[in-house]
Design a protein around this motif. Structure first.
Motif, short mmCIF file in Angstrom:
data_model
loop_
_atom_site.label_atom_id
_atom_site.label_comp_id
_atom_site.label_asym_id
_atom_site.label_seq_id
_atom_site.Cartn_x
_atom_site.Cartn_y
_atom_site.Cartn_z
N TYR A 161 -5.88 -18.25 19.72
CA TYR A 161 -6.23 -18.32 18.44
C TYR A 161 -5.78 -19.68 17.97
N THR A 162 -4.86 -20.20 18.50
CA THR A 162 -4.56 -21.60 18.06
C THR A 162 -5.08 -22.94 18.78
N PHE B 243 4.33 -13.75 13.42
CA PHE B 243 3.58 -14.70 13.67
C PHE B 243 1.94 -14.17 13.74
N LYS C 91 1.25 -12.38 10.46
CA LYS C 91 1.17 -13.38 9.14
C LYS C 91 -0.25 -14.22 9.23
N ASN C 92 -0.67 -14.60 10.44
CA ASN C 92 -1.79 -15.50 10.51
C ASN C 92 -3.05 -14.66 10.91
N ARG D 38 4.20 -8.06 5.44
CA ARG D 38 2.78 -8.93 5.44
C ARG D 38 1.62 -8.37 5.19
#
Length: 210
Positions: A69-70, A114, A117-118, A143
């Motif tokens: 993802y990042t 995390f 949330k993302n 969330r």
């Protein structure tokens, strides 16, 4: 108030109570107890077990999803998320080879939050990755993500409000809730509470503040 560290040397389970013998080395605790006429104690139990293989598998699988993802490599994602955990908790740096079972559980919670949330897409449902189902269900409510599939969700009243109550004014703070997407919300109504819990292994929880 004095604090001492010790080890449990004997224990007897009485059913509704437990007798324990604690040895404290190098401390003048006996005089403290006698001089201050102390009868009550607070006991903090320390879990000395280390991270399990199952926890380690969950962590690395989730880190792989986060790295995709990042754009970080899995190793970079691991270090970034570890320092994020340290910043959030104030705990010391740790190794995934021998950290405590509690640290591993908290780190898994952090990774899952995390992802929720993302909107990180994971290779399997986060409900199967959690090591702490109650915290996971709370995170999904916080969330607003479905506890089954992770898509955007809405609150489902696990405990029905019932006929005759005005939903606009009814205090549902003591009612159990779960966050579900529209599809799983519909399935929950169709299946009923017991069948839904049996099939998906989730349930409603009480959340006082939302």
């Amino acid at each position: 108030m004095s604090a001492y560290d010790g080890k449990i040397t004997a224990m007897r389970d009485n059913g509704s109570s437990t007798d324990i013998v604690v040895r404290v080395d190098g401390a003048d605790m006996a005089s403290d107890i006698k001089n201050k006429n102390i009868h009550d104690v607070s006991l903090r139990l320390t879990d000395t077990r280390t991270i399990s293989q199952e926890q380690r598998k969950k962590i690395y699988a989730t880190l792989k999803d986060i790295s995709l993802y990042t754009g970080y490599t899995p190793e970079e994602a691991k270090e970034v998320m570890k320092y994020y955990y340290i910043q959030q908790t104030g705990n010391d740096y740790f190794s995934l080879s021998d950290c405590s079972i509690l640290t591993a559980k908290e780190f898994i919670n952090q990774l899952i939050d995390f992802c929720l949330k993302n909107g990180v897409i994971t290779s399997e449902a986060l409900s199967t990755r959690t090591d702490d189902i109650d915290t996971y269900l709370y995170q999904c409510i916080r969330r607003r993500k479905c506890a089954i599939c992770g898509k955007d969700g809405e609150l489902h009243h696990w405990d029905a409000i019932g006929m005759g109550h005005d939903r606009r004014t009814y205090d549902d703070s003591s009612n159990r809730k779960i966050c579900l997407c529209r599809v799983h919300h519909t399935i929950a109504h169709q299946k009923g509470r017991q069948a839904f819990e049996r099939d998906y292994h989730v349930y409603g929880i009480i959340v006082k503040e939302q």
